[in-house]
Design an enzyme around this catalytic site. Structure first.
Site, PDB file in Angstrom:
ATOM      1  N   CYS A  28       0.830  -1.215   0.000  1.00 44.66           N
ATOM      2  CA  CYS A  28       0.000   0.000   0.000  1.00 44.66           C
ATOM      3  C   CYS A  28       0.865   1.266   0.000  1.00 44.66           C
ATOM      4  O   CYS A  28       1.519   1.576   1.000  1.00 44.66           O
ATOM      5  CB  CYS A  28      -0.924  -0.032   1.214  1.00 44.66           C
ATOM      6  N   CYS A  31      -0.047   3.896   2.616  1.00 47.21           N
ATOM      7  CA  CYS A  31       0.367   3.405   3.943  1.00 47.21           C
ATOM      8  C   CYS A  31       1.837   3.730   4.192  1.00 47.21           C
ATOM      9  O   CYS A  31       2.215   4.181   5.276  1.00 47.21           O
ATOM     10  CB  CYS A  31       0.149   1.902   4.055  1.00 47.21           C
TER      11      CYS A  31
END
Length: 100
Positions: A28, A31
């Site tokens: 991600c 993230c």
């Protein structure tokens, strides 16, 4: 930022008066961008600890917190969940997030 799992989650959220848990995954991009922002923010506060949960490794926690989008950030105060947010957060947004 320490990565926690199902086994040490409860101890982690009781480790400080304010605890932020970032639910994320290695693949991600947002993230990975959010992690240093959270770490830097935590470094400015004595009353805050930040942990990360890899949703692919800790599926029990992912289900418990109904993770459908990441990054998801959950705030715990004195061991109880009080706030949550999905997506990227700036330092200013984190300040508001933790004081609401």
């Amino acid at each position: 930022m320490k990565v926690i799992s199902d086994g040490d989650f409860q101890t982690a959220i009781n480790s400080n008066s304010n605890v932020i848990v970032q639910f994320s995954a290695d693949w991600c991009g947002p993230c990975r961008q959010l992690s240093p922002v959270l770490e830097n923010f935590a470094n400015t506060r004595d009353d805050l600890s930040v942990f990360k949960v890899d949703v692919e490794q800790s599926q029990v926690l992912a289900e418990r917190f109904e993770i459908k989008s990441i990054p998801k950030v959950v705030l715990f105060k004195d061991g109880s969940q009080v706030n949550e947010s999905v997506g990227m957060m700036s330092t200013e947004k984190l300040e508001k997030f933790i004081t609401q």
